[in-house]
Scaffold this motif. Structure first.
Motif, PDB file in Angstrom:
ATOM      1  N   THR A 173       0.776  -1.156  -0.260  1.00  0.00           N
ATOM      2  CA  THR A 173      -0.257   0.038   0.041  1.00  0.00           C
ATOM      3  C   THR A 173       1.016   0.544   0.168  1.00  0.00           C
ATOM      4  O   THR A 173       1.343   1.761   0.927  1.00  0.00           O
ATOM      5  CB  THR A 173      -0.993  -0.430   1.320  1.00  0.00           C
ATOM      6  OG1 THR A 173      -1.935  -0.883   1.323  1.00  0.00           O
ATOM      7  CG2 THR A 173      -1.952   0.930   0.890  1.00  0.00           C
ATOM      8  N   LYS A 174       0.671   2.101  -0.947  1.00  0.00           N
ATOM      9  CA  LYS A 174       1.157   3.196  -1.049  1.00  0.00           C
ATOM     10  C   LYS A 174       0.588   4.912  -0.343  1.00  0.00           C
ATOM     11  O   LYS A 174      -0.076   4.847  -0.646  1.00  0.00           O
ATOM     12  CB  LYS A 174       2.122   3.394  -3.200  1.00  0.00           C
ATOM     13  CG  LYS A 174       2.900   2.652  -3.363  1.00  0.00           C
ATOM     14  CD  LYS A 174       2.937   2.414  -4.615  1.00  0.00           C
ATOM     15  CE  LYS A 174       3.423   4.057  -5.133  1.00  0.00           C
ATOM     16  NZ  LYS A 174       3.695   4.499  -6.385  1.00  0.00           N
ATOM     17  N   TYR A 175       1.955   5.400   0.562  1.00  0.00           N
ATOM     18  CA  TYR A 175       1.255   6.155   0.120  1.00  0.00           C
ATOM     19  C   TYR A 175       1.981   7.120   0.070  1.00  0.00           C
ATOM     20  O   TYR A 175       2.749   7.723  -0.039  1.00  0.00           O
ATOM     21  CB  TYR A 175       1.314   6.704   1.517  1.00  0.00           C
ATOM     22  CG  TYR A 175       0.113   5.952   2.596  1.00  0.00           C
ATOM     23  CD1 TYR A 175      -0.886   6.512   2.619  1.00  0.00           C
ATOM     24  CD2 TYR A 175       0.086   4.313   3.250  1.00  0.00           C
ATOM     25  CE1 TYR A 175      -2.356   5.753   3.231  1.00  0.00           C
ATOM     26  CE2 TYR A 175      -1.043   3.535   3.450  1.00  0.00           C
ATOM     27  CZ  TYR A 175      -2.059   4.758   3.370  1.00  0.00           C
ATOM     28  OH  TYR A 175      -3.201   3.918   4.714  1.00  0.00           O
ATOM     29  N   LYS A 178       3.815  13.655   2.957  1.00  0.00           N
ATOM     30  CA  LYS A 178       2.502  14.191   4.231  1.00  0.00           C
ATOM     31  C   LYS A 178       3.199  15.344   3.880  1.00  0.00           C
ATOM     32  O   LYS A 178       4.252  15.800   3.653  1.00  0.00           O
ATOM     33  CB  LYS A 178       2.467  13.685   5.353  1.00  0.00           C
ATOM     34  CG  LYS A 178       1.715  13.175   5.005  1.00  0.00           C
ATOM     35  CD  LYS A 178       1.298  12.271   6.791  1.00  0.00           C
ATOM     36  CE  LYS A 178       0.425  10.693   6.312  1.00  0.00           C
ATOM     37  NZ  LYS A 178       0.049  10.678   8.306  1.00  0.00           N
ATOM     38  N   TRP A 184       6.819   8.661  -1.878  1.00  0.00           N
ATOM     39  CA  TRP A 184       5.999   8.286  -1.222  1.00  0.00           C
ATOM     40  C   TRP A 184       6.647   7.173  -0.364  1.00  0.00           C
ATOM     41  O   TRP A 184       7.870   6.812  -0.240  1.00  0.00           O
ATOM     42  CB  TRP A 184       5.081   7.719  -2.513  1.00  0.00           C
ATOM     43  CG  TRP A 184       5.863   6.284  -3.412  1.00  0.00           C
ATOM     44  CD1 TRP A 184       6.577   6.988  -4.232  1.00  0.00           C
ATOM     45  CD2 TRP A 184       6.525   5.012  -3.721  1.00  0.00           C
ATOM     46  NE1 TRP A 184       7.720   5.924  -5.601  1.00  0.00           N
ATOM     47  CE2 TRP A 184       7.321   4.613  -4.685  1.00  0.00           C
ATOM     48  CE3 TRP A 184       6.649   4.753  -2.310  1.00  0.00           C
ATOM     49  CZ2 TRP A 184       7.540   3.910  -5.294  1.00  0.00           C
ATOM     50  CZ3 TRP A 184       6.585   2.915  -2.266  1.00  0.00           C
ATOM     51  CH2 TRP A 184       8.023   2.234  -3.768  1.00  0.00           C
ATOM     52  N   TRP A 187       3.302   1.747   2.699  1.00  0.00           N
ATOM     53  CA  TRP A 187       2.824   1.338   4.389  1.00  0.00           C
ATOM     54  C   TRP A 187       3.529   0.055   5.149  1.00  0.00           C
ATOM     55  O   TRP A 187       3.701  -0.961   3.933  1.00  0.00           O
ATOM     56  CB  TRP A 187       1.575   0.823   4.402  1.00  0.00           C
ATOM     57  CG  TRP A 187       1.038   1.406   5.316  1.00  0.00           C
ATOM     58  CD1 TRP A 187       1.497   2.083   6.849  1.00  0.00           C
ATOM     59  CD2 TRP A 187      -0.283  -0.035   6.048  1.00  0.00           C
ATOM     60  NE1 TRP A 187       0.800   1.521   8.079  1.00  0.00           N
ATOM     61  CE2 TRP A 187       0.005   0.321   7.396  1.00  0.00           C
ATOM     62  CE3 TRP A 187      -0.350  -1.256   5.419  1.00  0.00           C
ATOM     63  CZ2 TRP A 187      -1.250  -0.286   8.508  1.00  0.00           C
ATOM     64  CZ3 TRP A 187      -1.353  -1.475   6.324  1.00  0.00           C
ATOM     65  CH2 TRP A 187      -1.663  -1.545   7.287  1.00  0.00           C
ATOM     66  N   ASP A 214       5.912   8.425   6.980  1.00  0.00           N
ATOM     67  CA  ASP A 214       6.257   7.349   7.636  1.00  0.00           C
ATOM     68  C   ASP A 214       6.628   5.911   8.005  1.00  0.00           C
ATOM     69  O   ASP A 214       7.407   6.215   7.133  1.00  0.00           O
ATOM     70  CB  ASP A 214       3.936   7.393   8.327  1.00  0.00           C
ATOM     71  CG  ASP A 214       4.065   7.066  10.066  1.00  0.00           C
ATOM     72  OD1 ASP A 214       4.852   6.497  10.268  1.00  0.00           O
ATOM     73  OD2 ASP A 214       3.183   7.144  10.274  1.00  0.00           O
ATOM     74  N   ASP A 234       0.045  -1.748  -6.865  1.00  0.00           N
ATOM     75  CA  ASP A 234      -0.153  -0.640  -5.136  1.00  0.00           C
ATOM     76  C   ASP A 234      -1.576  -1.761  -4.574  1.00  0.00           C
ATOM     77  O   ASP A 234      -2.541  -1.553  -5.383  1.00  0.00           O
ATOM     78  CB  ASP A 234      -0.623   0.078  -5.599  1.00  0.00           C
ATOM     79  CG  ASP A 234      -1.056   1.784  -4.668  1.00  0.00           C
ATOM     80  OD1 ASP A 234      -0.658   1.310  -3.967  1.00  0.00           O
ATOM     81  OD2 ASP A 234      -0.684   2.684  -5.179  1.00  0.00           O
ATOM     82  N   LYS A 237      -6.802   1.122  -1.145  1.00  0.00           N
ATOM     83  CA  LYS A 237      -7.477   1.571  -0.164  1.00  0.00           C
ATOM     84  C   LYS A 237      -9.186   2.120  -0.047  1.00  0.00           C
ATOM     85  O   LYS A 237      -9.324   2.455  -0.248  1.00  0.00           O
ATOM     86  CB  LYS A 237      -6.781   2.270   1.200  1.00  0.00           C
ATOM     87  CG  LYS A 237      -5.436   2.474   0.787  1.00  0.00           C
ATOM     88  CD  LYS A 237      -4.468   3.458   1.512  1.00  0.00           C
ATOM     89  CE  LYS A 237      -4.116   4.793   0.295  1.00  0.00           C
ATOM     90  NZ  LYS A 237      -3.273   4.388  -0.487  1.00  0.00           N
ATOM     91  N   ARG A 252     -10.299   0.125   7.777  1.00  0.00           N
ATOM     92  CA  ARG A 252      -9.733  -0.179   6.648  1.00  0.00           C
ATOM     93  C   ARG A 252     -10.099  -1.908   5.855  1.00  0.00           C
ATOM     94  O   ARG A 252      -9.371  -2.339   6.726  1.00  0.00           O
ATOM     95  CB  ARG A 252      -8.778   0.768   6.865  1.00  0.00           C
ATOM     96  CG  ARG A 252      -7.633   2.006   6.629  1.00  0.00           C
ATOM     97  CD  ARG A 252      -8.869   2.748   5.205  1.00  0.00           C
ATOM     98  NE  ARG A 252      -8.895   4.220   5.358  1.00  0.00           N
ATOM     99  CZ  ARG A 252      -7.566   5.112   4.955  1.00  0.00           C
ATOM    100  NH1 ARG A 252      -6.847   4.457   4.416  1.00  0.00           N
ATOM    101  NH2 ARG A 252      -7.780   6.312   4.567  1.00  0.00           N
TER     102      ARG A 252
END
Length: 299
Positions: A173-175, A178, A184, A187, A214, A234, A237, A252
């Protein structure tokens, strides 16, 4: 939400260049110290995993929540194929470690207890635990595929990660970063890799909060030149809205097959015994064949 002067002051302090350098130096020392602890035991454990004949491994970092590992190990037995689950215990409570090890023994799941983790921040604690596993277990193991799954992220439908990764180098899962930063990160709770693609990298799963990344964000400088959209999967979500015992909360679903409770060890509604019981009952009744099959009843 109104302006919070305390949080604003803390943010300014953390953005100070000299303070940032000092914190980064401190974090690097802690990471290096922890990574070096009991490294020989990691290599020995890796040899035991190699003798099982499996070449694909999923590592779940446990933290003080036996009921979560109870659900995860059962879900893995029901739904997962093609990859071996390994529980890595980062718990700070001895009683939790004993209970988690007993659950794994009962279900025939490989278990390894990490050295005592010196980090107080949950994100950095998780990150340096993942670093320990990669450098002290995965590297000597040299699997075909490996990855990490959050301990409270349960498969709830038939799942074959190996098939999902056919022709691809990574799955997760890519985020995005911020606060306007570039980059990126995968997670840390759902990230899988083809070992041959990353074996030469000094992977670092610790967060980079100063650049909006994160846990897992420390890998960005390496993965940006190694992975692109063409060779990764990917995992999408989606939000799952639940009403349990009159309490409404959002959780989620990842890739339409992983239900993620979220924050099971330390925060939010799930930190209360009442909601924890409601959630545990929901997971077992909805996905795992009923509460009669669980091993942990003291939440």
């Amino acid at each position: 939400m109104g302006w919070n002067p305390v949080k604003s002051l803390i943010r300014q302090i953390h953005q100070n260049r000299q303070i940032r350098k000092a914190k980064d130096f401190r974090n690097s020392l802690v990471n290096g110290y922890f990574r070096s602890r009991n490294a020989a035991s990691g290599a020995e454990f890796a040899e035991g995993l190699r003798r099982t004949g499996s070449r694909r491994f999923c590592f779940a970092i446990a933290y003080n929540t036996p009921w979560v590992i109870d659900a995860l190990t059962k879900a893995w037995q029901i739904y997962s194929s093609g990859m071996t689950l390994v529980v890595i215990d980062n718990s700070s409570k001895p009683a939790a470690r004993q209970a988690i090890e007993a659950i794994c023994r009962s279900r025939g799941i490989a278990y390894f207890g990490l050295p005592r983790n010196p980090e107080w921040n949950p994100n950095r604690s998780h990150g340096i635990a993942m670093n320990w596993v990669f450098h002290n277990i995965v590297r000597p193991l040299r699997p075909e595929l490996f990855g990490f799954l959050d301990h409270d992220c349960f498969p709830v439908v038939a799942l074959d990660i190996t098939r999902r990764m056919e022709g691809k180098d990574a799955y997760g899962t890519k985020y995005p970063a911020k606060r306007g930063h570039d980059g990126w990160y995968f997670w840390a709770g759902l990230c899988f890799f083809r070992f041959s693609v990353v074996e030469d990298l000094e992977l670092d799963f610790t967060p980079r909060f100063d650049t909006g990344l994160d846990t897992g964000g420390g890998n960005w400088p390496m993965l940006r030149d190694r992975l692109d959209d063409d060779n990764i999967v990917d995992a999408a979500k989606t939000t799952v809205s639940l009403k349990l015992g009159g309490i409404e909360a959002d959780h989620r679903m990842l890739d339409n097959c992983f239900f993620h409770v979220g924050g099971a060890s330390y925060r939010g509604l799930i930190s209360t015994r009442h909601y924890r019981r409601l959630m545990c009952d929901h997971v077992w009744e909805t996905y795992l064949g009923g509460v009669a099959g669980r091993l942990v009843n003291d939440l």
